[in-house]
Design a protein around this motif. Structure first.
Motif, mmCIF file in Angstrom:
data_model
loop_
_atom_site.group_PDB
_atom_site.id
_atom_site.type_symbol
_atom_site.label_atom_id
_atom_site.label_comp_id
_atom_site.label_asym_id
_atom_site.label_seq_id
_atom_site.Cartn_x
_atom_site.Cartn_y
_atom_site.Cartn_z
ATOM 1 N N LEU A 110 0.955 -1.159 -0.078
ATOM 2 C CA LEU A 110 0.078 0.081 -0.102
ATOM 3 C C LEU A 110 0.858 1.121 -0.016
ATOM 4 O O LEU A 110 1.994 1.222 0.515
ATOM 5 N N PRO A 111 0.358 2.629 -0.474
ATOM 6 C CA PRO A 111 1.312 3.699 -0.343
ATOM 7 C C PRO A 111 1.405 4.195 0.867
ATOM 8 O O PRO A 111 2.219 5.025 0.984
ATOM 9 N N PHE A 112 0.605 3.719 1.899
ATOM 10 C CA PHE A 112 0.774 4.148 3.292
ATOM 11 C C PHE A 112 0.626 3.019 4.058
ATOM 12 O O PHE A 112 -0.176 1.795 3.919
ATOM 13 N N GLN A 113 1.028 2.995 5.297
ATOM 14 C CA GLN A 113 1.177 1.892 6.095
ATOM 15 C C GLN A 113 -0.040 2.105 7.353
ATOM 16 O O GLN A 113 -0.267 1.158 8.061
ATOM 17 N N SER A 114 -0.566 3.305 7.616
ATOM 18 C CA SER A 114 -1.587 3.689 8.551
ATOM 19 C C SER A 114 -2.105 4.815 7.865
ATOM 20 O O SER A 114 -1.558 5.840 7.364
ATOM 21 N N LEU A 115 -3.386 5.339 8.897
ATOM 22 C CA LEU A 115 -4.103 6.482 8.645
ATOM 23 C C LEU A 115 -3.428 7.639 9.422
ATOM 24 O O LEU A 115 -2.864 6.999 10.715
ATOM 25 N N PRO A 116 -3.327 8.864 9.161
ATOM 26 C CA PRO A 116 -2.853 9.947 10.163
ATOM 27 C C PRO A 116 -3.663 9.981 11.268
ATOM 28 O O PRO A 116 -4.841 9.630 11.404
ATOM 29 N N GLU A 117 -2.977 10.163 12.576
ATOM 30 C CA GLU A 117 -3.673 10.409 13.900
ATOM 31 C C GLU A 117 -4.372 11.778 13.886
ATOM 32 O O GLU A 117 -3.635 12.623 13.639
ATOM 33 N N PRO A 118 -5.766 11.684 13.945
ATOM 34 C CA PRO A 118 -6.260 13.135 14.154
ATOM 35 C C PRO A 118 -5.684 13.750 15.337
ATOM 36 O O PRO A 118 -5.700 13.253 16.601
ATOM 37 N N THR A 119 -5.414 14.950 15.265
ATOM 38 C CA THR A 119 -4.976 15.924 16.358
ATOM 39 C C THR A 119 -6.173 16.540 17.050
ATOM 40 O O THR A 119 -7.271 16.575 16.597
ATOM 41 N N PRO A 120 -5.828 17.028 18.389
ATOM 42 C CA PRO A 120 -6.987 17.741 18.940
ATOM 43 C C PRO A 120 -7.555 18.855 18.282
ATOM 44 O O PRO A 120 -8.805 19.073 18.315
ATOM 45 N N LEU A 121 -6.848 19.556 17.506
ATOM 46 C CA LEU A 121 -7.259 20.693 16.561
ATOM 47 C C LEU A 121 -8.091 20.178 15.438
ATOM 48 O O LEU A 121 -9.174 20.721 15.197
ATOM 49 N N VAL A 122 -7.720 19.091 14.940
ATOM 50 C CA VAL A 122 -8.518 18.584 13.811
ATOM 51 C C VAL A 122 -9.899 18.134 14.394
ATOM 52 O O VAL A 122 -11.024 18.396 13.699
ATOM 53 N N CYS A 123 -10.075 17.590 15.635
ATOM 54 C CA CYS A 123 -11.208 17.068 16.172
ATOM 55 C C CYS A 123 -12.045 18.378 16.734
ATOM 56 O O CYS A 123 -13.311 18.181 16.380
ATOM 57 N N ALA A 124 -11.433 19.551 17.045
ATOM 58 C CA ALA A 124 -12.086 20.542 17.504
ATOM 59 C C ALA A 124 -12.728 21.460 16.237
ATOM 60 O O ALA A 124 -13.612 21.839 16.250
ATOM 61 N N ILE A 125 -11.897 21.371 15.076
ATOM 62 C CA ILE A 125 -12.450 22.022 13.784
ATOM 63 C C ILE A 125 -13.726 21.024 13.418
ATOM 64 O O ILE A 125 -14.762 21.679 12.948
ATOM 65 N N CYS A 126 -13.715 19.584 13.479
ATOM 66 C CA CYS A 126 -14.725 18.825 13.202
ATOM 67 C C CYS A 126 -15.690 19.076 13.736
ATOM 68 O O CYS A 126 -17.059 19.306 13.361
ATOM 69 N N LEU A 127 -15.793 19.262 15.248
ATOM 70 C CA LEU A 127 -16.797 19.520 16.139
ATOM 71 C C LEU A 127 -17.531 20.989 15.957
ATOM 72 O O LEU A 127 -18.672 21.062 15.998
ATOM 73 N N PHE A 128 -16.542 21.907 15.813
ATOM 74 C CA PHE A 128 -17.096 23.264 15.526
ATOM 75 C C PHE A 128 -18.168 23.184 14.406
ATOM 76 O O PHE A 128 -18.960 23.723 14.346
ATOM 77 N N LEU A 129 -17.563 22.949 13.302
ATOM 78 C CA LEU A 129 -18.328 22.772 12.108
ATOM 79 C C LEU A 129 -19.605 21.793 12.030
ATOM 80 O O LEU A 129 -20.515 22.227 11.676
ATOM 81 N N SER A 130 -19.369 20.877 12.948
ATOM 82 C CA SER A 130 -20.765 19.971 12.994
ATOM 83 C C SER A 130 -21.768 20.786 13.970
ATOM 84 O O SER A 130 -22.889 20.543 13.906
ATOM 85 N N ILE A 131 -21.275 21.677 14.973
ATOM 86 C CA ILE A 131 -22.227 22.406 15.850
ATOM 87 C C ILE A 131 -22.964 23.620 15.143
ATOM 88 O O ILE A 131 -23.972 24.550 15.476
ATOM 89 N N LEU A 132 -22.352 24.034 13.903
ATOM 90 C CA LEU A 132 -22.824 25.155 13.185
ATOM 91 C C LEU A 132 -24.329 25.186 12.742
ATOM 92 O O LEU A 132 -25.062 26.402 13.155
ATOM 93 N N PRO A 133 -24.931 24.148 12.520
ATOM 94 C CA PRO A 133 -26.425 24.358 12.195
ATOM 95 C C PRO A 133 -27.510 24.520 13.159
ATOM 96 O O PRO A 133 -28.207 25.331 13.428
ATOM 97 N N GLY A 134 -26.924 24.045 14.432
ATOM 98 C CA GLY A 134 -27.449 24.112 15.845
ATOM 99 C C GLY A 134 -27.392 25.735 16.200
ATOM 100 O O GLY A 134 -28.266 26.342 16.637
ATOM 101 N N LEU A 135 -26.324 26.181 15.887
ATOM 102 C CA LEU A 135 -25.827 27.538 16.549
ATOM 103 C C LEU A 135 -27.015 28.547 15.283
ATOM 104 O O LEU A 135 -27.507 29.487 15.917
ATOM 105 N N ALA A 136 -27.127 28.254 14.142
ATOM 106 C CA ALA A 136 -27.817 28.845 13.205
ATOM 107 C C ALA A 136 -29.407 29.044 13.706
ATOM 108 O O ALA A 136 -29.906 29.799 13.740
#
Length: 184
Positions: A110-136
């Protein structure tokens, strides 16, 4: 009351934007106009409630070390994304996919041996984007029912996408959800 709750358990931090949008619109906007005095009052009460419990730690000989020690325990990023009591959320599926990729990498090239580990910042961005509809929603319709629905929605988003989530965190969504049963 939310500020007191936040001091007791940082698990409720993702709800901060929800309460900000609700209180800002409900209390600080009077007839569609921004009331600066009400905003300052709300900010002072909230800041005082949030900061008061930290005073004993700030009065110690080395307050910086005290605060850093508390923050390292509140936000254990060093423990990793998933752990023994992990939540069955998006990151559990991601972790499973990573195990499959690692297994396949031992069998086929395979071109890669594993998936990259999501960082706390990536998780925070995903979380913030997911709550935007609720905030609207809560920004436009500031009723008690919409607040409760948005709290449930945001808590579910937090359970599904936040970093280092424990299995018991689902209670932050289920408990307020029970209050909607009578309404429906």
């Amino acid at each position: 009351l939310y500020a007191v709750l936040l001091n007791l358990k940082h698990l409720y931090l993702p709800l901060a934007p929800v309460y900000f949008c609700y209180l800002f619109g409900k209390y600080c906007l009077v007839d569609g106009k921004f009331a600066i005095k009400k905003f300052i009052t709300l900010a002072v009460v909230t800041a005082t409630t949030l900061l008061l419990p930290w005073v004993p730690f700030l009065l110690q000989d080395n307050p910086k070390d005290q605060v850093l020690q508390i923050l390292s325990r509140l936000f254990p990023f060093g423990r990793g994304l998933v752990h023994d009591y992990w939540a069955a959320n998006v990151w559990a599926f991601y972790s499973f996919a990573n195990k499959v990729v690692r297994y396949l990498a031992t069998r086929i090239p395979l071109p890669f041996q594993s998936l990259p580990e999501p960082t706390p910042l990536v998780c925070a961005i995903c979380l913030f984007l997911s709550i935007l509809p609720g905030l609207a929603v809560i920004s436009r319709r500031r009723t008690k029912v919409k607040l409760l629905q948005t709290v449930v929605y945001t808590s579910l988003c937090s359970f599904m996408l936040a970093y280092h989530v424990h299995d018991k965190a689902i209670l932050t969504a289920l408990i307020p959800l029970t209050l909607l049963v009578e309404h429906s």
